[in-house]
Design a protein around this motif. Structure first.
Motif, PDB file in Angstrom:
ATOM      1  N   CYS A 198      -1.384   4.009   9.695  1.00 42.11           N
ATOM      2  CA  CYS A 198      -1.566   4.545   8.338  1.00 42.11           C
ATOM      3  C   CYS A 198      -2.563   3.701   7.550  1.00 42.11           C
ATOM      4  CB  CYS A 198      -0.227   4.604   7.599  1.00 42.11           C
ATOM      5  SG  CYS A 198       0.827   6.011   8.048  1.00 42.11           S
ATOM      6  N   LYS A 199      -2.408   2.390   7.618  1.00 39.20           N
ATOM      7  CA  LYS A 199      -3.300   1.496   6.866  1.00 39.20           C
ATOM      8  C   LYS A 199      -4.732   1.631   7.347  1.00 39.20           C
ATOM      9  CE  LYS A 199      -0.032  -2.099   5.425  1.00 39.20           C
ATOM     10  NZ  LYS A 199       0.355  -3.532   5.555  1.00 39.20           N
TER      11      LYS A 199
ATOM     12  N   LYS B 192      -0.656  10.133  -0.479  1.00 42.08           N
ATOM     13  CA  LYS B 192      -1.528   9.796  -1.596  1.00 42.08           C
ATOM     14  C   LYS B 192      -1.866  11.025  -2.441  1.00 42.08           C
ATOM     15  CE  LYS B 192      -2.075   5.440  -0.420  1.00 42.08           C
ATOM     16  NZ  LYS B 192      -1.553   4.340  -1.270  1.00 42.08           N
ATOM     17  N   THR B 193      -1.663  12.202  -1.876  1.00 43.00           N
ATOM     18  CA  THR B 193      -1.971  13.442  -2.592  1.00 43.00           C
ATOM     19  C   THR B 193      -1.061  13.598  -3.804  1.00 43.00           C
ATOM     20  OG1 THR B 193      -2.691  14.513  -0.540  1.00 43.00           O
ATOM     21  CG2 THR B 193      -2.120  15.956  -2.387  1.00 43.00           C
TER      22      THR B 193
ATOM     23  N   HIS C 193      -0.506  10.404 -13.917  1.00 49.09           N
ATOM     24  CA  HIS C 193      -1.096   9.569 -12.872  1.00 49.09           C
ATOM     25  C   HIS C 193      -2.094   8.575 -13.457  1.00 49.09           C
ATOM     26  CE1 HIS C 193      -2.599   8.346  -8.965  1.00 49.09           C
ATOM     27  NE2 HIS C 193      -3.838   8.568  -9.410  1.00 49.09           N
TER      28      HIS C 193
ATOM     29  N   CYS D 268      -2.723  10.669   8.642  1.00 51.80           N
ATOM     30  CA  CYS D 268      -1.701   9.608   8.672  1.00 51.80           C
ATOM     31  C   CYS D 268      -0.394  10.157   9.239  1.00 51.80           C
ATOM     32  CB  CYS D 268      -1.462   9.061   7.264  1.00 51.80           C
ATOM     33  SG  CYS D 268      -2.804   8.059   6.588  1.00 51.80           S
TER      34      CYS D 268
ATOM     35  N   ASP E 210      -4.082  12.345   4.396  1.00 50.16           N
ATOM     36  CA  ASP E 210      -2.618  12.233   4.466  1.00 50.16           C
ATOM     37  C   ASP E 210      -2.080  12.877   5.745  1.00 50.16           C
ATOM     38  OD1 ASP E 210      -2.090  10.786   2.169  1.00 50.16           O
ATOM     39  OD2 ASP E 210      -1.872  12.539   0.896  1.00 50.16           O
TER      40      ASP E 210
ATOM     41  N   THR F 271      -8.255  14.118   0.308  1.00 53.59           N
ATOM     42  CA  THR F 271      -7.072  13.263   0.214  1.00 53.59           C
ATOM     43  C   THR F 271      -5.930  13.835   1.030  1.00 53.59           C
ATOM     44  OG1 THR F 271      -7.714  12.555  -2.012  1.00 53.59           O
ATOM     45  CG2 THR F 271      -5.439  12.155  -1.363  1.00 53.59           C
TER      46      THR F 271
ATOM     47  N   LEU G 139      -6.182   4.963   6.114  1.00 55.41           N
ATOM     48  CA  LEU G 139      -6.477   4.902   4.680  1.00 55.41           C
ATOM     49  C   LEU G 139      -7.694   4.028   4.390  1.00 55.41           C
ATOM     50  CD1 LEU G 139      -2.816   4.643   3.310  1.00 55.41           C
ATOM     51  CD2 LEU G 139      -4.344   6.618   3.166  1.00 55.41           C
TER      52      LEU G 139
ATOM     53  N   GLY H 164       2.488   5.171   5.145  1.00 56.36           N
ATOM     54  CA  GLY H 164       1.428   4.485   4.405  1.00 56.36           C
ATOM     55  C   GLY H 164       1.417   2.993   4.609  1.00 56.36           C
TER      56      GLY H 164
END
Length: 336
Positions: A62-63, A2-3, A178, A45, A42, A38, A66, A57
């Motif tokens: 991972c879910k 996500k970074t 982004h 994860c 990560d 963030t 997050l 992810g």
């Protein structure tokens, strides 16, 4: 991941994980809202991901990480219920003792227990000493990620037991791309946010949903414009207001001073004929006449004086004295 950006930091961590050489503790440093939390999530994860390409992810761990509901990933942050240093909230010893207790337990649902400590420089001295014991004798299957925007104030004994990764502001065009892909905003608004973020993706994302943050920023700049030509009593009135933030709203005080520094930097860019490098580009019309009424030397000196004041405040020199001296040294525009 996500970074956004921070390729060097990400690659360093990926390489270490792939080679099985991750350190037991990392210190992620960089300005506020640069993306430290963030990246830390990560990494959490990455060490708990069930897929070959980590972090995916998409797998269960991972879910859950997050969504911030994974039993083995904990974020420790400043707690108003814990302790204070003067009037300043801190990370207290009870929070670190709880970290120690959980660190000595085997992972409950994942591969590795991960502890993310935000604003580590706000740990009380007792908490820092308690954390030191865990850093010196790290349990297996435990990863500690310390985050700080003021790493120089963390005890050397703590810093020396971590691998440090510095995070730097990212390019405005990366923030622009982004935001454009993630939000329904007009192009001018996106550009304005991207430049004003000054490399802080976290700030840009927050401003998208909170218009009042950006409006507040504009009001602060309006005040700067008035301040330069204001009588001394009004400047000292502003000092009193800003100094009152030193304890509880410390980050807000530093952000305001950095914005003042950036404002002078923008004027300097206009003075040397580089309007394309102005960050507050929507303010060029008001910046230009001020830059024309100051000398090149005055603007450079103002930037250095603000930087010096920030450094003094970081080591807890009296805020009112530091800021009063700064107000006395700031240049006064002269009509030419």
């Amino acid at each position: 991941m996500k970074t956004i950006g921070h390729k060097r930091a990400i690659q360093s961590l990926r390489n270490a994980e792939q080679k099985g050489r991750l350190a037991h503790a990392y210190l992620l440093t960089g300005p506020s809202q640069i993306g430290k939390t963030t990246l830390a999530i990560d990494v959490a994860c990455m060490v708990n991901c069930q897929q070959s390409k980590k972090p995916c992810g998409e797998c269960g761990p991972c879910k859950r990480i997050l969504q911030k509901i994974h039993a083995d990933v904990k974020i420790i942050r400043v707690s108003s219920a814990e302790g204070r240093t003067g009037n300043r909230f801190s990370i207290g010893i009870d929070q670190i003792r709880q970290l120690e207790k959980e660190a000595n337990l085997k992972p409950f649902e994942g591969i590795c227990r991960v502890f993310i400590v935000e604003e580590t420089h706000l740990m009380s001295s007792e908490a820092a000493n308690a954390l030191l014991k865990t850093l010196e004798e790290p349990p297996d299957q435990v990863l500690i990620l310390l985050l700080s925007s003021e790493a120089h104030t963390i005890p050397v004994t703590v810093v020396s037991r971590c691998q440090q990764i510095d995070m730097h502001p990212i390019a405005a065009d990366m923030i622009y791309d982004h935001i454009k892909s993630a939000a329904q905003l007009d192009d001018a608004r996106i550009k304005e946010i991207a430049y004003a973020a000054y490399g802080r993706m976290g700030w840009a994302i927050q401003v998208i949903d909170q218009r009042e943050m950006f409006d507040k920023r504009q009001k602060i700049i309006d005040r700067f414009e008035e301040l330069l030509t204001s009588p001394l009593n009004l400047k000292f009135s502003y000092v009193e207001e800003l100094a009152s933030k030193q304890n509880i709203y410390r980050d807000e005080m530093f952000n305001e001073l950095r914005l003042l520094q950036l404002w002078f930097r923008d004027m300097l860019m206009l003075y040397v004929g580089s309007p394309n490098l102005v960050v507050n580009y929507t303010r060029i019309d008001s910046l230009l006449p001020i830059s024309e009424s100051l000398s090149h030397t005055e603007m450079i000196r103002a930037i250095k004086d603000i930087d010096h004041s920030i450094n003094l405040l970081k080591i807890n020199v009296g805020a009112r004295l530091v800021l009063e001296q700064l107000m006395l040294r700031l240049p006064i525009p002269q009509s030419k």
